[in-house]
Design a protein around this motif. Structure first.
Motif, PDB file in Angstrom:
ATOM      1  N   ILE A   9       0.845  -1.195   0.000  1.00 17.43           N
ATOM      2  CA  ILE A   9       0.000   0.000   0.000  1.00 17.43           C
ATOM      3  C   ILE A   9       0.880   1.244   0.000  1.00 17.43           C
ATOM      4  N   GLY A  10       1.923   1.211   0.812  1.00 19.99           N
ATOM      5  CA  GLY A  10       2.832   2.351   0.896  1.00 19.99           C
ATOM      6  C   GLY A  10       3.576   2.628  -0.388  1.00 19.99           C
ATOM      7  N   CYS A  11       3.749   1.593  -1.212  1.00 16.47           N
ATOM      8  CA  CYS A  11       4.458   1.771  -2.488  1.00 16.47           C
ATOM      9  C   CYS A  11       3.677   2.615  -3.495  1.00 16.47           C
ATOM     10  N   ILE A  12       2.407   2.881  -3.205  1.00 17.55           N
ATOM     11  CA  ILE A  12       1.634   3.769  -4.076  1.00 17.55           C
ATOM     12  C   ILE A  12       2.125   5.187  -3.807  1.00 17.55           C
ATOM     13  N   SER A  13       3.055   5.649  -4.611  1.00 13.28           N
ATOM     14  CA  SER A  13       3.721   6.936  -4.369  1.00 13.28           C
ATOM     15  C   SER A  13       2.903   8.100  -4.918  1.00 13.28           C
TER      16      SER A  13
ATOM     17  N   GLY B 222      -2.810  12.144   0.232  1.00 13.73           N
ATOM     18  CA  GLY B 222      -2.726  10.786  -0.304  1.00 13.73           C
ATOM     19  C   GLY B 222      -1.803   9.901   0.509  1.00 13.73           C
ATOM     20  N   ASP B 223      -0.685  10.456   0.938  1.00 14.97           N
ATOM     21  CA  ASP B 223       0.271   9.676   1.723  1.00 14.97           C
ATOM     22  C   ASP B 223      -0.236   9.423   3.141  1.00 14.97           C
ATOM     23  N   ILE B 224      -1.001  10.341   3.685  1.00 20.13           N
ATOM     24  CA  ILE B 224      -1.637  10.104   4.985  1.00 20.13           C
ATOM     25  C   ILE B 224      -2.614   8.935   4.888  1.00 20.13           C
ATOM     26  N   LEU B 225      -3.400   8.931   3.819  1.00 18.56           N
ATOM     27  CA  LEU B 225      -4.405   7.880   3.636  1.00 18.56           C
ATOM     28  C   LEU B 225      -3.780   6.493   3.532  1.00 18.56           C
ATOM     29  N   LYS B 226      -2.557   6.411   3.012  1.00 21.49           N
ATOM     30  CA  LYS B 226      -1.891   5.106   2.916  1.00 21.49           C
ATOM     31  C   LYS B 226      -1.701   4.497   4.301  1.00 21.49           C
ATOM     32  N   GLY B 227      -1.239   5.323   5.245  1.00 23.33           N
ATOM     33  CA  GLY B 227      -1.044   4.828   6.602  1.00 23.33           C
ATOM     34  C   GLY B 227      -2.348   4.419   7.262  1.00 23.33           C
ATOM     35  N   ILE B 228      -3.398   5.201   7.018  1.00 27.56           N
ATOM     36  CA  ILE B 228      -4.704   4.900   7.608  1.00 27.56           C
ATOM     37  C   ILE B 228      -5.298   3.635   7.004  1.00 27.56           C
ATOM     38  N   LEU B 229      -5.243   3.520   5.675  1.00 22.77           N
ATOM     39  CA  LEU B 229      -5.794   2.354   4.986  1.00 22.77           C
ATOM     40  C   LEU B 229      -5.095   1.076   5.436  1.00 22.77           C
ATOM     41  N   ALA B 230      -3.774   1.107   5.477  1.00 20.26           N
ATOM     42  CA  ALA B 230      -3.020  -0.082   5.884  1.00 20.26           C
ATOM     43  C   ALA B 230      -3.372  -0.483   7.308  1.00 20.26           C
TER      44      ALA B 230
ATOM     45  N   ASN C 101      -5.443  -9.684  17.045  1.00 20.32           N
ATOM     46  CA  ASN C 101      -4.200  -8.939  17.300  1.00 20.32           C
ATOM     47  C   ASN C 101      -4.290  -7.575  16.620  1.00 20.32           C
ATOM     48  N   SER C 102      -5.461  -6.961  16.760  1.00 19.21           N
ATOM     49  CA  SER C 102      -5.779  -5.809  15.923  1.00 19.21           C
ATOM     50  C   SER C 102      -4.827  -4.624  16.102  1.00 19.21           C
ATOM     51  N   LEU C 103      -4.431  -4.311  17.338  1.00 15.04           N
ATOM     52  CA  LEU C 103      -3.576  -3.147  17.562  1.00 15.04           C
ATOM     53  C   LEU C 103      -2.204  -3.342  16.930  1.00 15.04           C
ATOM     54  N   LEU C 104      -1.568  -4.447  17.249  1.00 17.06           N
ATOM     55  CA  LEU C 104      -0.230  -4.697  16.694  1.00 17.06           C
ATOM     56  C   LEU C 104      -0.281  -4.915  15.184  1.00 17.06           C
ATOM     57  N   ALA C 105      -1.323  -5.577  14.700  1.00 22.53           N
ATOM     58  CA  ALA C 105      -1.459  -5.775  13.249  1.00 22.53           C
ATOM     59  C   ALA C 105      -1.543  -4.428  12.543  1.00 22.53           C
ATOM     60  N   GLY C 106      -2.321  -3.513  13.112  1.00 23.39           N
ATOM     61  CA  GLY C 106      -2.440  -2.183  12.535  1.00 23.39           C
ATOM     62  C   GLY C 106      -1.128  -1.430  12.567  1.00 23.39           C
ATOM     63  N   ILE C 107      -0.401  -1.550  13.675  1.00 23.66           N
ATOM     64  CA  ILE C 107       0.885  -0.851  13.801  1.00 23.66           C
ATOM     65  C   ILE C 107       1.907  -1.407  12.817  1.00 23.66           C
TER      66      ILE C 107
ATOM     67  N   GLY D  66       8.551   9.529   4.655  1.00 29.89           N
ATOM     68  CA  GLY D  66       7.558   8.849   5.471  1.00 29.89           C
ATOM     69  C   GLY D  66       6.773   9.697   6.446  1.00 29.89           C
ATOM     70  N   ILE D  67       6.916  11.011   6.387  1.00 24.77           N
ATOM     71  CA  ILE D  67       6.271  11.866   7.393  1.00 24.77           C
ATOM     72  C   ILE D  67       4.754  11.763   7.318  1.00 24.77           C
ATOM     73  N   ALA D  68       4.194  11.953   6.120  1.00 26.24           N
ATOM     74  CA  ALA D  68       2.739  11.942   5.979  1.00 26.24           C
ATOM     75  C   ALA D  68       2.158  10.569   6.300  1.00 26.24           C
ATOM     76  N   SER D  69       2.821   9.508   5.851  1.00 31.57           N
ATOM     77  CA  SER D  69       2.325   8.159   6.141  1.00 31.57           C
ATOM     78  C   SER D  69       2.395   7.863   7.638  1.00 31.57           C
ATOM     79  N   THR D  70       3.404   8.420   8.305  1.00 32.12           N
ATOM     80  CA  THR D  70       3.499   8.270   9.758  1.00 32.12           C
ATOM     81  C   THR D  70       2.377   9.033  10.447  1.00 32.12           C
ATOM     82  N   ILE D  71       2.036  10.198   9.924  1.00 35.77           N
ATOM     83  CA  ILE D  71       0.896  10.941  10.456  1.00 35.77           C
ATOM     84  C   ILE D  71      -0.369  10.101  10.318  1.00 35.77           C
ATOM     85  N   GLY D  72      -0.495   9.389   9.185  1.00 35.56           N
ATOM     86  CA  GLY D  72      -1.645   8.504   8.992  1.00 35.56           C
ATOM     87  C   GLY D  72      -1.703   7.427  10.056  1.00 35.56           C
ATOM     88  N   LEU D  73      -0.564   6.846  10.396  1.00 36.38           N
ATOM     89  CA  LEU D  73      -0.512   5.836  11.454  1.00 36.38           C
ATOM     90  C   LEU D  73      -0.880   6.444  12.802  1.00 36.38           C
TER      91      LEU D  73
END
Length: 204
Positions: free
Chosen positions: A13-17, A58-66, A77-83, A106-113
């Motif tokens: 998912i993150g590879c979608i640049s 878009g990069d924020i959404l990658k972290g949220i979607l994943a 194991n939902s919490l760790l799986a999500g992390i 990775g800043i925006a994707s980290t914000i998504g997480l």
């Protein structure tokens, strides 16, 4: 096994640049412009506010979607799986295999997480960590300073809020990775050649 699967799902998912996609739309290869980075900051400086915002969201959404996808796949194991999935998204963003492993920082994707964890663990986690990042930019006028402060605050805040130790270890590793990816910025900060962030110059 859920850890590896979540990490791999997140990675692809993150590879979608978004920086690469926005660059294709505007006929600009961000890898050959500005800092050569495919993240928000370079998109903002090279292509302007709208392109930078599209890349950022878009990069924020990658972290949220994943995060939420793997949380649903592994409910026990939902919490760790999500992390792990969010971590994979960050790694995919930073090192996309089809772009010779040259992506963003990775800043925006980290914000998504972080935003995902706001909903399932603690709103205070997002308030503190994102707040630290914003204050870092506001007081220094350097995005790199705010980004590093943001990353460093994540494992510290997670520790005091009672996150699982395994997740704190992951956040610490991400912080170390982020500092390494910002090594050129730190050299420029030391030499006084780092570009300051001024929003009005980037608005088109």
């Amino acid at each position: 096994m859920f850890r590896l699967i979540s990490l791999l799902i997140g990675y692809f998912i993150g590879c979608i640049s978004m920086g690469f996609i926005v660059g294709k739309i505007t006929k600009t290869d961000l890898r050959k412009k500005g800092s050569g980075n495919l993240g928000t900051t370079n998109a903002l400086r090279v292509l302007g506010f709208r392109a930078g915002l599209a890349t950022f969201l878009g990069d924020i959404l990658k972290g949220i979607l994943a995060f939420f996808l793997c949380r649903a796949i592994f409910p026990d194991n939902s919490l760790l799986a999500g992390i792990y999935a969010g971590t994979g998204a960050i790694l995919g963003h930073d090192f996309p295999f089809y772009l010779k492993f040259k992506g963003g920082k990775g800043i925006a994707s980290t914000i998504g997480l972080v935003l995902s964890l706001v909903f399932v663990f603690s709103p205070l986690f997002g308030v503190i960590t994102i707040g630290v990042g914003i204050l870092g930019v506001a007081f220094s006028h350097f995005i790199s300073v705010g980004s590093i402060a943001f990353y460093i605050s994540i494992p510290i805040c997670a520790f005091f809020l009672g996150f699982p130790l395994e997740s704190i270890g992951i956040f610490t590793a991400l912080a170390i990775l982020a500092i390494w990816l910002h090594r050129a910025n730190m050299k420029r900060l030391k030499s006084g050649t780092e570009n300051k962030f001024t929003l009005h110059k980037s608005v088109q």
